[in-house]
Design a protein around this motif. Structure first.
Motif, PDB file in Angstrom:
ATOM      1  N   THR A 125       5.750   7.563  -7.353  1.00  0.00           N
ATOM      2  CA  THR A 125       6.374   6.349  -6.820  1.00  0.00           C
ATOM      3  C   THR A 125       6.737   5.367  -7.920  1.00  0.00           C
ATOM      4  O   THR A 125       7.598   4.502  -7.719  1.00  0.00           O
ATOM      5  CB  THR A 125       5.445   5.640  -5.816  1.00  0.00           C
ATOM      6  OG1 THR A 125       4.215   5.288  -6.469  1.00  0.00           O
ATOM      7  CG2 THR A 125       5.148   6.531  -4.631  1.00  0.00           C
ATOM      8  N   ARG A 126       6.105   5.468  -9.086  1.00  0.00           N
ATOM      9  CA  ARG A 126       6.386   4.548 -10.184  1.00  0.00           C
ATOM     10  C   ARG A 126       7.503   5.061 -11.095  1.00  0.00           C
ATOM     11  O   ARG A 126       7.950   4.346 -11.985  1.00  0.00           O
ATOM     12  CB  ARG A 126       5.125   4.297 -11.044  1.00  0.00           C
ATOM     13  CG  ARG A 126       3.910   3.820 -10.283  1.00  0.00           C
ATOM     14  CD  ARG A 126       4.195   2.700  -9.305  1.00  0.00           C
ATOM     15  NE  ARG A 126       4.829   1.556  -9.907  1.00  0.00           N
ATOM     16  CZ  ARG A 126       5.698   0.782  -9.269  1.00  0.00           C
ATOM     17  NH1 ARG A 126       6.034   1.037  -8.027  1.00  0.00           N
ATOM     18  NH2 ARG A 126       6.228  -0.244  -9.880  1.00  0.00           N
TER      19      ARG A 126
ATOM     20  N   ASP B 247       1.208  11.438  -6.278  1.00  0.00           N
ATOM     21  CA  ASP B 247       2.115  10.562  -5.544  1.00  0.00           C
ATOM     22  C   ASP B 247       2.152   9.153  -6.120  1.00  0.00           C
ATOM     23  O   ASP B 247       3.216   8.525  -6.185  1.00  0.00           O
ATOM     24  CB  ASP B 247       1.708  10.489  -4.067  1.00  0.00           C
ATOM     25  CG  ASP B 247       1.979  11.800  -3.338  1.00  0.00           C
ATOM     26  OD1 ASP B 247       2.736  12.625  -3.884  1.00  0.00           O
ATOM     27  OD2 ASP B 247       1.436  11.984  -2.241  1.00  0.00           O
ATOM     28  N   GLU B 248       0.981   8.639  -6.551  1.00  0.00           N
ATOM     29  CA  GLU B 248       0.951   7.264  -7.055  1.00  0.00           C
ATOM     30  C   GLU B 248       1.762   7.112  -8.337  1.00  0.00           C
ATOM     31  O   GLU B 248       2.275   6.035  -8.638  1.00  0.00           O
ATOM     32  CB  GLU B 248      -0.484   6.789  -7.279  1.00  0.00           C
ATOM     33  CG  GLU B 248      -1.296   7.592  -8.275  1.00  0.00           C
ATOM     34  CD  GLU B 248      -2.114   8.688  -7.608  1.00  0.00           C
ATOM     35  OE1 GLU B 248      -3.172   9.034  -8.154  1.00  0.00           O
ATOM     36  OE2 GLU B 248      -1.686   9.190  -6.544  1.00  0.00           O
ATOM     37  N   TYR B 249       1.895   8.197  -9.108  1.00  0.00           N
ATOM     38  CA  TYR B 249       2.736   8.145 -10.299  1.00  0.00           C
ATOM     39  C   TYR B 249       4.195   8.430  -9.941  1.00  0.00           C
ATOM     40  O   TYR B 249       5.103   7.828 -10.521  1.00  0.00           O
ATOM     41  CB  TYR B 249       2.240   9.130 -11.361  1.00  0.00           C
ATOM     42  CG  TYR B 249       1.055   8.615 -12.133  1.00  0.00           C
ATOM     43  CD1 TYR B 249       1.222   7.755 -13.215  1.00  0.00           C
ATOM     44  CD2 TYR B 249      -0.232   8.954 -11.760  1.00  0.00           C
ATOM     45  CE1 TYR B 249       0.133   7.260 -13.911  1.00  0.00           C
ATOM     46  CE2 TYR B 249      -1.338   8.470 -12.449  1.00  0.00           C
ATOM     47  CZ  TYR B 249      -1.143   7.618 -13.526  1.00  0.00           C
ATOM     48  OH  TYR B 249      -2.224   7.118 -14.210  1.00  0.00           O
TER      49      TYR B 249
ATOM     50  N   SER C 134      -1.701  -1.670 -10.117  1.00  0.00           N
ATOM     51  CA  SER C 134      -0.866  -0.483  -9.903  1.00  0.00           C
ATOM     52  C   SER C 134      -0.925   0.420 -11.132  1.00  0.00           C
ATOM     53  O   SER C 134      -1.121  -0.053 -12.250  1.00  0.00           O
ATOM     54  CB  SER C 134       0.581  -0.883  -9.610  1.00  0.00           C
ATOM     55  OG  SER C 134       1.151  -1.542 -10.715  1.00  0.00           O
TER      56      SER C 134
ATOM     57  N   GLY D 178       0.825   2.584  -3.661  1.00  0.00           N
ATOM     58  CA  GLY D 178      -0.238   3.578  -3.609  1.00  0.00           C
ATOM     59  C   GLY D 178      -1.653   3.058  -3.673  1.00  0.00           C
ATOM     60  O   GLY D 178      -2.568   3.823  -3.992  1.00  0.00           O
ATOM     61  N   PHE D 179      -1.877   1.777  -3.388  1.00  0.00           N
ATOM     62  CA  PHE D 179      -3.249   1.260  -3.347  1.00  0.00           C
ATOM     63  C   PHE D 179      -3.344   0.145  -2.314  1.00  0.00           C
ATOM     64  O   PHE D 179      -2.355  -0.497  -1.972  1.00  0.00           O
ATOM     65  CB  PHE D 179      -3.693   0.740  -4.723  1.00  0.00           C
ATOM     66  CG  PHE D 179      -2.993  -0.509  -5.175  1.00  0.00           C
ATOM     67  CD1 PHE D 179      -3.517  -1.768  -4.901  1.00  0.00           C
ATOM     68  CD2 PHE D 179      -1.807  -0.436  -5.894  1.00  0.00           C
ATOM     69  CE1 PHE D 179      -2.872  -2.917  -5.308  1.00  0.00           C
ATOM     70  CE2 PHE D 179      -1.156  -1.580  -6.308  1.00  0.00           C
ATOM     71  CZ  PHE D 179      -1.690  -2.830  -6.017  1.00  0.00           C
TER      72      PHE D 179
ATOM     73  N   ARG E  83       0.837  -1.204   0.000  1.00  0.00           N
ATOM     74  CA  ARG E  83       0.000   0.000   0.000  1.00  0.00           C
ATOM     75  C   ARG E  83       0.874   1.258   0.000  1.00  0.00           C
ATOM     76  O   ARG E  83       0.600   2.205  -0.739  1.00  0.00           O
ATOM     77  CB  ARG E  83      -0.919  -0.009   1.221  1.00  0.00           C
ATOM     78  CG  ARG E  83      -1.750   1.268   1.377  1.00  0.00           C
ATOM     79  CD  ARG E  83      -2.685   1.162   2.569  1.00  0.00           C
ATOM     80  NE  ARG E  83      -1.948   0.840   3.783  1.00  0.00           N
ATOM     81  CZ  ARG E  83      -1.259   1.718   4.509  1.00  0.00           C
ATOM     82  NH1 ARG E  83      -1.211   2.989   4.127  1.00  0.00           N
ATOM     83  NH2 ARG E  83      -0.631   1.352   5.607  1.00  0.00           N
ATOM     84  N   MET E  84       1.912   1.266   0.807  1.00  0.00           N
ATOM     85  CA  MET E  84       2.783   2.440   0.887  1.00  0.00           C
ATOM     86  C   MET E  84       3.619   2.620  -0.381  1.00  0.00           C
ATOM     87  O   MET E  84       3.826   3.743  -0.841  1.00  0.00           O
ATOM     88  CB  MET E  84       3.695   2.330   2.109  1.00  0.00           C
ATOM     89  CG  MET E  84       2.953   2.462   3.428  1.00  0.00           C
ATOM     90  SD  MET E  84       4.059   2.494   4.870  1.00  0.00           S
ATOM     91  CE  MET E  84       4.612   0.778   4.896  1.00  0.00           C
ATOM     92  N   GLN E  85       4.097   1.519  -0.948  1.00  0.00           N
ATOM     93  CA  GLN E  85       5.003   1.616  -2.088  1.00  0.00           C
ATOM     94  C   GLN E  85       4.292   1.774  -3.415  1.00  0.00           C
ATOM     95  O   GLN E  85       4.776   2.468  -4.305  1.00  0.00           O
ATOM     96  CB  GLN E  85       5.910   0.380  -2.127  1.00  0.00           C
ATOM     97  CG  GLN E  85       7.006   0.459  -3.185  1.00  0.00           C
ATOM     98  CD  GLN E  85       8.177  -0.439  -2.856  1.00  0.00           C
ATOM     99  OE1 GLN E  85       8.462  -0.706  -1.685  1.00  0.00           O
ATOM    100  NE2 GLN E  85       8.863  -0.904  -3.863  1.00  0.00           N
TER     101      GLN E  85
END
Length: 212
Positions: A193-194, A189-191, A122, A97-98, A93-95
């Motif tokens: 992290t990718r 943030d979710e992008y 993801s 984003g879901f 979830r932290m890494q």
């Protein structure tokens, strides 16, 4: 705005993590990306997720796997108990984003199940278009050069931003902020992290219609 000079992508230099690096050279031809390169990128994206999940499993279980067979069962092969699995899901979830819902967690039996689920759910950086804008790549290199004092010539398309340029967490946050300011965009943030490579930055910015 037309480019003064276009570029062609050549698979001949800059080795990064064992993957041939694309090198941009000034030519009189537009950038062209072959089907083979696109397939390699998809394969690399899935492998990256698998590698990240191996790291998560190792951090929770205290193991040192370099890779984990897809058919390995968490409970019997990896000896993960309920608390371990909760920790693994929390780190995902932290890494990534879901959150993985409880009903879906029950269906994840093997490591391969986990890789498939995370890959499917993801967010992914969209691929570069057939004729990417070389100006974006050049500006990204300038930002990295300014922030990390990395020579422009050493900043390649597939360079890993954190590993190859020594960016810590704060450096990376400042780098993302610099991209947002330069291109007048927002990188959720979710992008963020990718984003692993220079190409990821380039492709994400290219995917936005108002980056110029």
């Amino acid at each position: 705005m037309a480019l003064a000079a276009a570029a062609t992508i050549s698979m001949m230099s800059c080795q990064t993590q064992g993957i041939p690096e694309t090198e941009l050279t000034q030519q009189n031809e537009p950038v062209k990306i072959s089907a083979e390169v696109r397939l390699a990128r998809v394969t690399r994206a899935v492998q990256t997720i698998s590698d990240e999940l191996v790291e998560i499993v190792n951090s929770v279980l205290g193991t040192r796997y370099t890779e984990i067979n897809s058919y390995m069962v968490f409970t019997s092969d990896l000896l993960a108990d309920d608390a371990d699995m909760r920790n693994i899901f929390d780190k995902i979830r932290m890494q990534f984003g879901f959150n993985i819902p409880a009903e879906d967690r029950e269906e994840i039996i093997t490591f391969g199940d986990l890789v498939s689920y995370v890959t499917e759910h993801s967010v992914s950086i969209p691929p570069l278009p057939s004729n990417p804008d070389i100006r974006i790549f050049e500006k990204i290199r300038e930002i990295i050069n300014e922030k990390m004092d990395i020579p422009i010539g050493l900043i390649c398309v597939h360079s890993n931003i954190r590993n190859d340029f020594g960016m810590g967490s704060l450096d990376f946050v400042e780098f993302i902020m610099a991209l947002e300011e330069e291109f007048q965009i927002e990188i959720p943030d979710e992008y963020a992290t990718r984003i692993k490579t220079v190409e990821d930055c380039w492709a994400y910015i290219e995917s936005l219609s108002d980056h110029t």
